[in-house]
Scaffold this motif. Structure first.
Motif, PDB file in Angstrom:
ATOM      1  N   MET A  40       2.042   7.533   8.467  1.00 17.93           N
ATOM      2  CA  MET A  40       1.889   6.979   7.129  1.00 17.93           C
ATOM      3  C   MET A  40       1.664   8.067   6.091  1.00 17.93           C
ATOM      4  SD  MET A  40      -0.595   3.898   5.926  1.00 17.93           S
ATOM      5  CE  MET A  40      -0.413   3.198   4.277  1.00 17.93           C
ATOM      6  N   MET A  41       0.750   8.986   6.360  1.00 18.46           N
ATOM      7  CA  MET A  41       0.424  10.007   5.362  1.00 18.46           C
ATOM      8  C   MET A  41       1.549  11.022   5.198  1.00 18.46           C
ATOM      9  SD  MET A  41      -2.297   8.707   4.418  1.00 18.46           S
ATOM     10  CE  MET A  41      -2.496   9.891   3.117  1.00 18.46           C
ATOM     11  N   LEU A  87       0.814  -1.209   0.000  1.00 21.27           N
ATOM     12  CA  LEU A  87       0.000   0.000   0.000  1.00 21.27           C
ATOM     13  C   LEU A  87       0.850   1.262   0.000  1.00 21.27           C
ATOM     14  CD1 LEU A  87      -2.847   1.164   0.084  1.00 21.27           C
ATOM     15  CD2 LEU A  87      -2.758   1.030   2.582  1.00 21.27           C
ATOM     16  N   PHE A  88       1.965   1.244   0.711  1.00 17.47           N
ATOM     17  CA  PHE A  88       2.796   2.445   0.790  1.00 17.47           C
ATOM     18  C   PHE A  88       3.337   2.830  -0.587  1.00 17.47           C
ATOM     19  CE2 PHE A  88       6.750   4.741   1.578  1.00 17.47           C
ATOM     20  CZ  PHE A  88       6.332   5.687   2.499  1.00 17.47           C
ATOM     21  N   THR A  89       3.877   1.854  -1.329  1.00 16.59           N
ATOM     22  CA  THR A  89       4.389   2.148  -2.673  1.00 16.59           C
ATOM     23  C   THR A  89       3.267   2.574  -3.607  1.00 16.59           C
ATOM     24  OG1 THR A  89       6.118   0.504  -2.319  1.00 16.59           O
ATOM     25  CG2 THR A  89       5.738   1.215  -4.574  1.00 16.59           C
ATOM     26  N   THR A  90       2.092   1.979  -3.443  1.00 11.43           N
ATOM     27  CA  THR A  90       0.949   2.371  -4.272  1.00 11.43           C
ATOM     28  C   THR A  90       0.575   3.823  -4.032  1.00 11.43           C
ATOM     29  OG1 THR A  90       0.127   0.098  -4.218  1.00 11.43           O
ATOM     30  CG2 THR A  90      -1.425   1.808  -4.862  1.00 11.43           C
ATOM     31  N   LEU A  91       0.579   4.255  -2.777  1.00 15.60           N
ATOM     32  CA  LEU A  91       0.262   5.655  -2.475  1.00 15.60           C
ATOM     33  C   LEU A  91       1.335   6.597  -2.985  1.00 15.60           C
ATOM     34  CD1 LEU A  91      -1.105   5.300   1.185  1.00 15.60           C
ATOM     35  CD2 LEU A  91      -2.420   5.640  -0.910  1.00 15.60           C
ATOM     36  N   VAL A  92       2.587   6.184  -2.931  1.00 13.23           N
ATOM     37  CA  VAL A  92       3.666   7.045  -3.415  1.00 13.23           C
ATOM     38  C   VAL A  92       3.619   7.184  -4.939  1.00 13.23           C
ATOM     39  CG1 VAL A  92       6.180   7.247  -3.597  1.00 13.23           C
ATOM     40  CG2 VAL A  92       5.145   6.574  -1.432  1.00 13.23           C
ATOM     41  N   ASP A  93       3.232   6.125  -5.635  1.00 16.91           N
ATOM     42  CA  ASP A  93       3.206   6.155  -7.094  1.00 16.91           C
ATOM     43  C   ASP A  93       2.006   6.877  -7.672  1.00 16.91           C
ATOM     44  OD1 ASP A  93       5.568   4.773  -7.201  1.00 16.91           O
ATOM     45  OD2 ASP A  93       4.633   2.804  -7.435  1.00 16.91           O
ATOM     46  N   LEU A  94       1.037   7.258  -6.838  1.00 19.01           N
ATOM     47  CA  LEU A  94      -0.137   7.948  -7.356  1.00 19.01           C
ATOM     48  C   LEU A  94       0.219   9.344  -7.843  1.00 19.01           C
ATOM     49  CD1 LEU A  94      -2.858   7.034  -4.687  1.00 19.01           C
ATOM     50  CD2 LEU A  94      -2.627   6.114  -6.998  1.00 19.01           C
ATOM     51  N   ARG A  95      -0.636   9.879  -8.699  1.00 17.75           N
ATOM     52  CA  ARG A  95      -0.441  11.250  -9.157  1.00 17.75           C
ATOM     53  C   ARG A  95      -0.708  12.220  -8.013  1.00 17.75           C
ATOM     54  NH1 ARG A  95      -3.278  11.344 -15.185  1.00 17.75           N
ATOM     55  NH2 ARG A  95      -1.954   9.703 -16.109  1.00 17.75           N
ATOM     56  N   TRP A  96      -0.238  13.454  -8.213  1.00 20.01           N
ATOM     57  CA  TRP A  96      -0.305  14.429  -7.134  1.00 20.01           C
ATOM     58  C   TRP A  96      -1.744  14.749  -6.754  1.00 20.01           C
ATOM     59  CZ3 TRP A  96       2.859  15.850  -3.556  1.00 20.01           C
ATOM     60  CH2 TRP A  96       4.243  15.757  -3.757  1.00 20.01           C
ATOM     61  N   ARG A  97      -2.623  14.887  -7.731  1.00 16.21           N
ATOM     62  CA  ARG A  97      -4.004  15.245  -7.392  1.00 16.21           C
ATOM     63  C   ARG A  97      -4.692  14.122  -6.613  1.00 16.21           C
ATOM     64  NH1 ARG A  97      -3.918  15.066 -13.085  1.00 16.21           N
ATOM     65  NH2 ARG A  97      -4.867  13.212 -14.015  1.00 16.21           N
ATOM     66  N   LEU A  98      -4.389  12.871  -6.959  1.00 14.26           N
ATOM     67  CA  LEU A  98      -4.939  11.768  -6.189  1.00 14.26           C
ATOM     68  C   LEU A  98      -4.310  11.681  -4.799  1.00 14.26           C
ATOM     69  CD1 LEU A  98      -5.201   8.968  -8.907  1.00 14.26           C
ATOM     70  CD2 LEU A  98      -7.046  10.334  -7.929  1.00 14.26           C
ATOM     71  N   SER A  99      -3.034  12.010  -4.711  1.00 16.80           N
ATOM     72  CA  SER A  99      -2.359  11.984  -3.406  1.00 16.80           C
ATOM     73  C   SER A  99      -2.963  13.016  -2.460  1.00 16.80           C
ATOM     74  CB  SER A  99      -0.862  12.232  -3.586  1.00 16.80           C
ATOM     75  OG  SER A  99      -0.268  11.208  -4.354  1.00 16.80           O
ATOM     76  N   PHE A 100      -3.207  14.238  -2.959  1.00 14.39           N
ATOM     77  CA  PHE A 100      -3.827  15.262  -2.120  1.00 14.39           C
ATOM     78  C   PHE A 100      -5.248  14.875  -1.726  1.00 14.39           C
ATOM     79  CE2 PHE A 100      -0.670  18.337  -3.962  1.00 14.39           C
ATOM     80  CZ  PHE A 100      -0.098  18.673  -2.747  1.00 14.39           C
ATOM     81  N   PHE A 101      -5.969  14.279  -2.662  1.00 18.60           N
ATOM     82  CA  PHE A 101      -7.340  13.864  -2.359  1.00 18.60           C
ATOM     83  C   PHE A 101      -7.355  12.786  -1.283  1.00 18.60           C
ATOM     84  CE2 PHE A 101     -10.881  10.933  -3.212  1.00 18.60           C
ATOM     85  CZ  PHE A 101     -11.945  11.798  -2.976  1.00 18.60           C
ATOM     86  N   ILE A 102      -6.506  11.775  -1.414  1.00 18.85           N
ATOM     87  CA  ILE A 102      -6.460  10.700  -0.412  1.00 18.85           C
ATOM     88  C   ILE A 102      -5.937  11.228   0.916  1.00 18.85           C
ATOM     89  CG2 ILE A 102      -5.338   8.508   0.157  1.00 18.85           C
ATOM     90  CD1 ILE A 102      -5.487   7.766  -2.762  1.00 18.85           C
ATOM     91  N   PHE A 103      -4.963  12.130   0.876  1.00 15.73           N
ATOM     92  CA  PHE A 103      -4.419  12.725   2.100  1.00 15.73           C
ATOM     93  C   PHE A 103      -5.521  13.434   2.885  1.00 15.73           C
ATOM     94  CE2 PHE A 103      -2.319  16.086   4.488  1.00 15.73           C
ATOM     95  CZ  PHE A 103      -1.265  15.416   5.080  1.00 15.73           C
ATOM     96  N   THR A 104      -6.310  14.249   2.196  1.00 17.22           N
ATOM     97  CA  THR A 104      -7.404  14.970   2.854  1.00 17.22           C
ATOM     98  C   THR A 104      -8.514  14.028   3.286  1.00 17.22           C
ATOM     99  OG1 THR A 104      -6.896  16.878   1.442  1.00 17.22           O
ATOM    100  CG2 THR A 104      -9.018  16.873   2.582  1.00 17.22           C
ATOM    101  N   LEU A 105      -8.825  13.060   2.431  1.00 20.88           N
ATOM    102  CA  LEU A 105      -9.924  12.142   2.738  1.00 20.88           C
ATOM    103  C   LEU A 105      -9.629  11.291   3.968  1.00 20.88           C
ATOM    104  CD1 LEU A 105     -12.658  10.992   1.806  1.00 20.88           C
ATOM    105  CD2 LEU A 105     -11.365   9.327   0.451  1.00 20.88           C
TER     106      LEU A 105
END
Length: 419
Positions: free
Chosen positions: A175-176, A71-89
């Motif tokens: 994690m985040m 999961l950690f590598t999957t979150l790092v490989d995401l695009r920036w807009r998805l990373s910000f969305f998941i971070f906030t969510l």
């Protein structure tokens, strides 16, 4: 109007039969010895883009659970807009979940109904609605502590929930924040300042045919332990008839001699000697123009500032490998330092190179090893060896009253003395 079987227009001019569209649009060469035009080479799809991105898409992946196992590598490989969305969510859902638990405890204990009664000790003071429970959850997890809402000592279930939220909140923060830190400090951006020449060239170096390209680093902080390697991407068919699409073959660019380990302070020309082990050994210029291949070059090293491993990639199609060219020098000596002119980084110039294969060139050199070599001369040396410049020098000396020098080394005088 038809006169004698011939067709004429109303102006009296003979009508010419209109050719079909495919014949009118076709370009027929006028060369008498070349009646059929050469087939146009179709543009080849890149395996690796010029900026290093791999042009490969994975489809029909059914075992998607493998992405969740890391999961950690999957979150790092995401695009920036998805990373910000998941971070906030993640944070909002976490605050809402624990806010709901605090509100549920207050509802079960009756704090929402008896909050205004005197002598009633609630689990959390001044918590009288779901909004206040949500705000208390934010204050607890972020350790803000405004002092208005506070848990009391007569609420053991609240104390347990406080411990759980503190522990889980620390895990979510680690994690985040860790994902964002790793994503920001990724060395991919460091590769943007590593340059590869737009073209690769083939010419003779020390009587050997060589394939060359140039690399450079724009930053003053260097790449530590830099190494480079190259791959030839070409479809291949085995002797048994098996077709291997995009087969990868190693190209030796100094692995045996250590030349693949670079000290990348100034731009370097990477050379691959075309010998018996090279895949280009039997390719002449004409054969190479008909081949379809791609050369992928990979530069790796550690970033001096962070110590993280960085990789930069580029590729050269068969149309980007030019036969009979060399790179223009970019390094010059100034007062106290060396200067690199990056305006000439991609510039090349044509040189006299035989069109035969490296195998044929090696055989010719073995048969006649005393073939004269014609090195490229600088403009200063050309001026000294140019006959026109020598004649000019003699005329200037005659005007000054000096005796002109003989340029024939006395060979003509010897012939006259010994008829």
């Amino acid at each position: 109007m038809d006169l004698g079987g011939g067709k004429f227009s109303y102006l009296g001019l003979p009508q010419v039969k209109k050719l079909p569209k495919y014949l009118r649009e076709a370009q027929i060469p006028t060369d008498r010895t070349h009646l059929i035009s050469d087939p146009v080479k179709k543009p080849r799809q890149r395996y690796v883009q010029k900026d290093g991105k791999c042009n490969v898409h994975h489809g029909n992946v059914q075992e998607t659970y493998r992405y969740l196992s890391d999961l950690f590598t999957t979150l790092v490989d995401l695009r920036w807009r998805l990373s910000f969305f998941i971070f906030t969510l993640v944070y909002v859902v976490n605050w809402l979940f624990f806010g709901f638990l605090w509100w549920l405890i207050a509802l079960i204990r009756g704090d929402l109904l008896h909050a205004d009664e005197e002598g009633w000790t609630p689990c959390v003071e001044n918590l009288n609605s779901f909004v206040s429970a949500f705000l208390f959850s934010i204050e607890t997890e972020t350790t803000i502590g405004y002092g208005y809402r506070v848990i009391t000592e007569k609420c053991p279930e609240g104390i347990i929930l406080l411990l759980v939220q503190a522990i889980l909140g620390s895990i979510v923060n680690a994690m985040m924040v860790g994902c964002m830190f790793v994503k920001i400090s990724q060395p991919k951006n460091r590769a943007e300042t590593l340059m590869f020449s737009h073209k690769a060239v083939i010419s003779v170096r020390d009587s050997k045919m060589c394939l060359m390209f140039r690399v450079g680093d724009l930053r003053n902080s260097h790449i530590v332990e830099a190494s480079i390697r190259a791959k030839l991407i070409r479809s291949q068919q085995t002797k048994e008839g098996e077709f291997i699409p995009l087969n990868q073959t190693d190209i030796n660019i100094g692995f045996d001699t250590g030349d693949d380990r670079l000290f990348l302070v100034s731009p370097l020309i990477i050379s691959h000697e075309i010998n018996e082990k090279s895949p280009f050994w039997e390719m002449s210029r004409a054969q190479m123009e008909k081949e379809e291949f791609e050369i992928v070059v990979i530069l790796e090293g550690m970033v001096e500032a962070t110590g993280m491993t960085c990789q930069a990639r580029s590729s050269y199609l068969d149309s980007e490998v030019l036969w009979g060219y060399r790179f223009t020098p970019v390094l010059s000596l100034e007062k106290g330092f060396y200067e690199v002119d990056y305006n000439n980084f991609h510039d090349i110039y044509e040189t006299n190179t035989q069109t035969c294969s490296a195998k044929e060139l090696s055989a010719r050199l073995k048969e006649s090893p005393l073939l004269p070599h014609l090195p490229l001369l600088s403009p200063d040396l050309r001026q000294h060896t140019d006959p026109f410049s020598s004649q000019t020098t003699q005329d200037e000396r005659e005007k000054d009253g000096e005796k002109p020098t003989e340029t024939n080394n006395g060979s003509a005088n010897r012939l006259e003395e010994n008829p």
